[in-house]
Design a protein around this motif. Structure first.
Motif, PDB file in Angstrom:
ATOM      1  N   LEU A  95      30.072  32.371  15.217  1.00  0.00           N
ATOM      2  CA  LEU A  95      30.931  33.559  15.243  1.00  0.00           C
ATOM      3  C   LEU A  95      30.582  34.478  16.411  1.00  0.00           C
ATOM      4  CD1 LEU A  95      31.140  34.446  11.443  1.00  0.00           C
ATOM      5  CD2 LEU A  95      32.858  33.308  12.860  1.00  0.00           C
ATOM      6  N   LEU A  96      29.303  34.631  16.666  1.00  0.00           N
ATOM      7  CA  LEU A  96      28.888  35.469  17.797  1.00  0.00           C
ATOM      8  C   LEU A  96      29.348  34.868  19.116  1.00  0.00           C
ATOM      9  CD1 LEU A  96      27.302  37.895  18.868  1.00  0.00           C
ATOM     10  CD2 LEU A  96      25.241  36.476  18.841  1.00  0.00           C
ATOM     11  N   PHE A  97      29.226  33.548  19.250  1.00  0.00           N
ATOM     12  CA  PHE A  97      29.667  32.885  20.475  1.00  0.00           C
ATOM     13  C   PHE A  97      31.175  33.051  20.665  1.00  0.00           C
ATOM     14  CE2 PHE A  97      31.084  29.150  22.891  1.00  0.00           C
ATOM     15  CZ  PHE A  97      30.242  29.222  23.988  1.00  0.00           C
ATOM     16  N   ALA A  98      31.944  32.922  19.583  1.00  0.00           N
ATOM     17  CA  ALA A  98      33.391  33.097  19.678  1.00  0.00           C
ATOM     18  C   ALA A  98      33.754  34.529  20.067  1.00  0.00           C
ATOM     19  CB  ALA A  98      34.045  32.728  18.345  1.00  0.00           C
ATOM     20  N   ALA A  99      33.070  35.494  19.487  1.00  0.00           N
ATOM     21  CA  ALA A  99      33.345  36.898  19.821  1.00  0.00           C
ATOM     22  C   ALA A  99      33.045  37.179  21.287  1.00  0.00           C
ATOM     23  CB  ALA A  99      32.528  37.814  18.914  1.00  0.00           C
ATOM     24  N   LEU A 100      31.930  36.663  21.769  1.00  0.00           N
ATOM     25  CA  LEU A 100      31.588  36.862  23.182  1.00  0.00           C
ATOM     26  C   LEU A 100      32.600  36.169  24.091  1.00  0.00           C
ATOM     27  CD1 LEU A 100      27.705  36.412  23.058  1.00  0.00           C
ATOM     28  CD2 LEU A 100      28.982  38.535  23.307  1.00  0.00           C
ATOM     29  N   GLN A 101      33.045  34.972  23.703  1.00  0.00           N
ATOM     30  CA  GLN A 101      34.052  34.268  24.492  1.00  0.00           C
ATOM     31  C   GLN A 101      35.338  35.082  24.604  1.00  0.00           C
ATOM     32  OE1 GLN A 101      34.313  30.256  22.674  1.00  0.00           O
ATOM     33  NE2 GLN A 101      34.214  29.543  24.779  1.00  0.00           N
ATOM     34  N   LEU A 102      35.817  35.545  23.462  1.00  0.00           N
ATOM     35  CA  LEU A 102      37.053  36.314  23.467  1.00  0.00           C
ATOM     36  C   LEU A 102      36.916  37.607  24.273  1.00  0.00           C
ATOM     37  CD1 LEU A 102      38.131  35.878  19.732  1.00  0.00           C
ATOM     38  CD2 LEU A 102      39.122  34.769  21.738  1.00  0.00           C
ATOM     39  N   MET A 103      35.786  38.242  24.157  1.00  0.00           N
ATOM     40  CA  MET A 103      35.576  39.479  24.901  1.00  0.00           C
ATOM     41  C   MET A 103      35.567  39.212  26.410  1.00  0.00           C
ATOM     42  SD  MET A 103      32.420  42.158  24.610  1.00  0.00           S
ATOM     43  CE  MET A 103      31.249  40.935  25.215  1.00  0.00           C
ATOM     44  N   LEU A 104      34.836  38.181  26.841  1.00  0.00           N
ATOM     45  CA  LEU A 104      34.781  37.862  28.268  1.00  0.00           C
ATOM     46  C   LEU A 104      36.136  37.382  28.776  1.00  0.00           C
ATOM     47  CD1 LEU A 104      31.311  36.054  28.429  1.00  0.00           C
ATOM     48  CD2 LEU A 104      31.864  38.374  29.140  1.00  0.00           C
ATOM     49  N   PHE A 105      36.847  36.580  27.972  1.00  0.00           N
ATOM     50  CA  PHE A 105      38.166  36.108  28.394  1.00  0.00           C
ATOM     51  C   PHE A 105      39.139  37.276  28.533  1.00  0.00           C
ATOM     52  CE2 PHE A 105      42.372  34.270  27.599  1.00  0.00           C
ATOM     53  CZ  PHE A 105      42.386  33.269  28.564  1.00  0.00           C
ATOM     54  N   GLY A 106      39.090  38.206  27.589  1.00  0.00           N
ATOM     55  CA  GLY A 106      39.954  39.377  27.681  1.00  0.00           C
ATOM     56  C   GLY A 106      39.649  40.226  28.904  1.00  0.00           C
ATOM     57  N   ILE A 107      38.371  40.400  29.188  1.00  0.00           N
ATOM     58  CA  ILE A 107      37.986  41.165  30.379  1.00  0.00           C
ATOM     59  C   ILE A 107      38.496  40.460  31.635  1.00  0.00           C
ATOM     60  CG2 ILE A 107      36.024  41.959  31.743  1.00  0.00           C
ATOM     61  CD1 ILE A 107      34.515  42.379  29.135  1.00  0.00           C
ATOM     62  N   GLY A 108      38.361  39.128  31.664  1.00  0.00           N
ATOM     63  CA  GLY A 108      38.847  38.379  32.827  1.00  0.00           C
ATOM     64  C   GLY A 108      40.347  38.508  33.005  1.00  0.00           C
ATOM     65  N   LYS A 109      41.102  38.441  31.900  1.00  0.00           N
ATOM     66  CA  LYS A 109      42.549  38.593  31.984  1.00  0.00           C
ATOM     67  C   LYS A 109      42.928  39.973  32.501  1.00  0.00           C
ATOM     68  CE  LYS A 109      45.459  36.318  30.264  1.00  0.00           C
ATOM     69  NZ  LYS A 109      46.464  35.374  30.854  1.00  0.00           N
ATOM     70  N   ILE A 110      42.211  40.995  32.036  1.00  0.00           N
ATOM     71  CA  ILE A 110      42.508  42.352  32.503  1.00  0.00           C
ATOM     72  C   ILE A 110      42.223  42.488  33.989  1.00  0.00           C
ATOM     73  CG2 ILE A 110      41.784  44.763  32.309  1.00  0.00           C
ATOM     74  CD1 ILE A 110      41.297  44.232  29.325  1.00  0.00           C
ATOM     75  N   VAL A 111      41.126  41.907  34.450  1.00  0.00           N
ATOM     76  CA  VAL A 111      40.787  41.972  35.883  1.00  0.00           C
ATOM     77  C   VAL A 111      41.833  41.254  36.709  1.00  0.00           C
ATOM     78  CG1 VAL A 111      39.095  41.250  37.595  1.00  0.00           C
ATOM     79  CG2 VAL A 111      38.327  42.239  35.442  1.00  0.00           C
ATOM     80  N   LEU A 112      42.255  40.063  36.280  1.00  0.00           N
ATOM     81  CA  LEU A 112      43.260  39.314  37.053  1.00  0.00           C
ATOM     82  C   LEU A 112      44.603  40.038  37.054  1.00  0.00           C
ATOM     83  CD1 LEU A 112      42.526  35.649  35.894  1.00  0.00           C
ATOM     84  CD2 LEU A 112      41.955  36.716  38.070  1.00  0.00           C
ATOM     85  N   ALA A 113      44.978  40.606  35.929  1.00  0.00           N
ATOM     86  CA  ALA A 113      46.233  41.358  35.888  1.00  0.00           C
ATOM     87  C   ALA A 113      46.186  42.572  36.808  1.00  0.00           C
ATOM     88  CB  ALA A 113      46.536  41.788  34.457  1.00  0.00           C
ATOM     89  N   THR A 114      45.026  43.230  36.864  1.00  0.00           N
ATOM     90  CA  THR A 114      44.863  44.379  37.750  1.00  0.00           C
ATOM     91  C   THR A 114      44.967  43.975  39.204  1.00  0.00           C
ATOM     92  OG1 THR A 114      43.430  45.399  36.095  1.00  0.00           O
ATOM     93  CG2 THR A 114      43.369  46.312  38.313  1.00  0.00           C
ATOM     94  N   VAL A 115      44.343  42.841  39.535  1.00  0.00           N
ATOM     95  CA  VAL A 115      44.405  42.362  40.928  1.00  0.00           C
ATOM     96  C   VAL A 115      45.830  42.013  41.316  1.00  0.00           C
ATOM     97  CG1 VAL A 115      43.670  40.500  42.461  1.00  0.00           C
ATOM     98  CG2 VAL A 115      42.021  41.551  40.916  1.00  0.00           C
ATOM     99  N   LYS A 116      46.574  41.329  40.423  1.00  0.00           N
ATOM    100  CA  LYS A 116      47.968  40.987  40.710  1.00  0.00           C
ATOM    101  C   LYS A 116      48.818  42.236  40.868  1.00  0.00           C
ATOM    102  CE  LYS A 116      48.028  36.478  38.442  1.00  0.00           C
ATOM    103  NZ  LYS A 116      48.633  35.659  37.343  1.00  0.00           N
ATOM    104  N   GLU A 117      48.557  43.225  40.036  1.00  0.00           N
ATOM    105  CA  GLU A 117      49.339  44.457  40.116  1.00  0.00           C
ATOM    106  C   GLU A 117      49.074  45.198  41.427  1.00  0.00           C
ATOM    107  OE1 GLU A 117      52.198  46.983  38.634  1.00  0.00           O
ATOM    108  OE2 GLU A 117      51.463  45.106  37.759  1.00  0.00           O
ATOM    109  N   LEU A 118      47.808  45.182  41.871  1.00  0.00           N
ATOM    110  CA  LEU A 118      47.467  45.844  43.123  1.00  0.00           C
ATOM    111  C   LEU A 118      48.053  45.142  44.333  1.00  0.00           C
ATOM    112  CD1 LEU A 118      43.751  46.838  42.428  1.00  0.00           C
ATOM    113  CD2 LEU A 118      45.754  48.316  42.407  1.00  0.00           C
ATOM    114  N   ARG A 119      48.299  43.834  44.223  1.00  0.00           N
ATOM    115  CA  ARG A 119      48.925  43.118  45.328  1.00  0.00           C
ATOM    116  C   ARG A 119      50.371  43.563  45.552  1.00  0.00           C
ATOM    117  NH1 ARG A 119      47.018  36.809  44.475  1.00  0.00           N
ATOM    118  NH2 ARG A 119      44.815  37.114  44.979  1.00  0.00           N
TER     119      ARG A 119
END
Length: 488
Positions: free
Chosen positions: A464-488
């Motif tokens: 459960l801890l591994f899944a929570a960390l995965q989801l948190m890191l994946f969400g952070i990555g999606k937010i970063v990529l969306a921000t980069v695309k928006e800035l382009r």
């Protein structure tokens, strides 16, 4: 547009829904591409699909623009169809029916290809690579591959002897017994020794700790074959937990092993060695303190013996048991002779007043008075001069006053030595009591337990801890990529 035409479009739209996979049907981007493909063959169905896309993503301006364009083209196409349908022969209708069937066949081929392409690429999606694959691998390791680790427990406490039960209360209070010591420091010392390299060397010698850590467990949980002494110490500390209860001072030792028997044996070895250590340092401190006090007491005792020997030698040299008593006796004799002389002189004066000098009584009394005076001079010489006599004392040419002065010095030295010896005896007794008070013993509250079930790894918690960390890191990555695309 007539109701029949609308029903026909909805029917084709339903058939399209059945032929399309749920992944494509719920994906706005895929439906947008599908609408563009249908636009070349069936403008009505293309507009209906674009309406579906707008429902999925209502805020995209691009979709609104394409939907408006398709609506205009449908309206234009409807007008042209109304002007031409009245003059077309019945053969034209059969030909349109045939064309419609060909369109449907083409659509079936198109959607089958689209579904195959989507299915072949779904494993390459980011969420599959970043979430599903690592999660499955980690869960497989935790559930199947991970080696169990057993934990043995022991509880200890450091206690001091109760000196109040064996001593007078006033003496115990004077010596400090009954006053609590710094138990926190003692427990911290015990914890530091359990996690020390000295303890590790002892366990390695008697229990072959390194071999167990290297041969047990799985490839991820065991100790590496080329581990140094520092790596072994870190691995040992990670698998040995020492918890201290601040309120009660109880020390809890938790030791992990790849087998329950080894965990129990290792815990018992740690308890025995820690008990030896705590007891040994207490006795060492007590012995060092007592050794110093004993040396000082020996010096004081030797001083007293020397003073006694000097006094005895002086008495033997001057043939005196107690020079002060002898001097006092001589003074009393002198004072007694002076009293007799005074009495005899008064009697002699009385006789001379009534008798002549040749009277027998006067002659006898004068003779006694002369003898008393000579004896008085002799006694005074014995007290003040250095003339030796052999009547009562032999002072070897030393006056009685000088003998008394020398004896007084020896007596003072003897008294000081005796007082010092008495104080030293008290200090020695206090030191013994203090050393006894400082002795500490490690008492076993709970012996080393033999575990039956493995405590580690905690499979469900880790997954459960591994899944929570995965989801948190994946969400952070999606937010970063969306921000980069928006800035382009």
């Amino acid at each position: 547009m007539s109701q029949q035409a609308v029903n026909t479009i909805e029917k084709r739209f339903s058939e399209l829904h059945k032929k399309t996979s749920p992944e494509v049907w719920n994906n706005a981007d895929e439906l947008f591409k599908l609408s563009q493909q249908l636009e070349k063959t069936d403008i009505y169905l293309a507009r209906r699909v674009m309406q579906r896309v707008r429902i999925l993503q209502p805020d995209r301006p691009k979709i609104k623009m394409h939907l408006k364009r398709l609506s205009d083209e449908v309206a234009l196409h409807a007008k042209q169809t109304q002007t031409s349908t009245s003059t077309e022969p019945s053969t034209k209708q059969s030909e349109n029916k045939k064309n419609s069937e060909e369109k449907n066949n083409k659509l079936d081929n198109f959607f089958s290809k689209l579904n195959n392409n989507f299915s072949s690429k779904k494993w390459a999606q980011p969420w599959v690579l970043l979430l599903a694959v690592p999660f499955v691998l980690f869960a497989f390791y935790q559930l199947v591959w991970a080696a169990p680790r057993f934990e043995s427990r022991a509880q200890l406490i450091i206690q001091q002897p109760d000196g109040m039960a064996t001593m007078d209360p006033s003496m115990a209070l004077l010596s400090g017994l009954g006053v609590g010591g710094n138990s926190t420091a003692d427990t911290e010392i015990a914890k530091a020794y359990i996690h020390s390299e000295d303890m590790l060397n002892y366990l390695q010698t008697h229990n072959n700790l390194k071999e167990h850590y290297q041969n047990g467990g799985d490839v991820f949980s065991r100790l590496s074959s080329d581990a140094s002494i520092e790596d072994l110490l870190k691995f040992y500390i990670d698998h040995t937990t020492v918890e201290i209860d601040e309120a009660s001072g109880v020390i809890k030792i938790l030791v992990q092993g790849f087998t329950p028997e080894f965990a129990n044996t290792l815990t018992q070895a740690i308890v025995n060695r820690a008990e030896w250590y705590i007891n040994s340092i207490g006795h060492q401190l007590a012995d060092a303190q007592l050794q110093f006090i004993r040396l000082e007491h020996a010096k004081v005792e030797q001083r007293l013996r020397d003073a006694q020997k000097n006094t005895l030698a002086f008495q033997q040299k001057n043939n005196l048991l107690d020079p002060e008593a002898e001097g006092l006796a001589l003074q009393q004799i002198t004072y007694g002779l002076e009293g007799q002389i005074a009495t005899k002189s008064a009697q002699l004066k009385g006789l001379r007043s009534t008798m002549t000098e040749k009277a027998p009584q006067v002659v006898m009394l004068a003779s006694e008075l002369s003898a008393l005076k000579k004896q008085l001079e002799l006694e005074r010489d014995r007290l003040s001069t250095q003339q030796g006599t052999n009547n009562n004392i032999k002072n070897n040419g030393t006056s009685v006053s000088e003998v008394l002065a020398q004896f007084s010095d020896l007596k003072i030295e003897l008294e000081l030595a005796l007082k010092g010896y008495t104080s030293s005896e008290v200090s020695l007794d206090k030191a013994r009591i203090e050393a006894y008070r400082q002795l500490k013993y490690l008492v076993v509250v709970e012996s080393a337990t033999l575990p039956q079930d493995n405590k580690y790894p905690t499979t469900l918690y880790n997954i459960l801890l591994f899944a929570a960390l995965q989801l948190m890191l994946f969400g952070i990555g999606k937010i970063v990529l969306a921000t980069v695309k928006e800035l382009r």
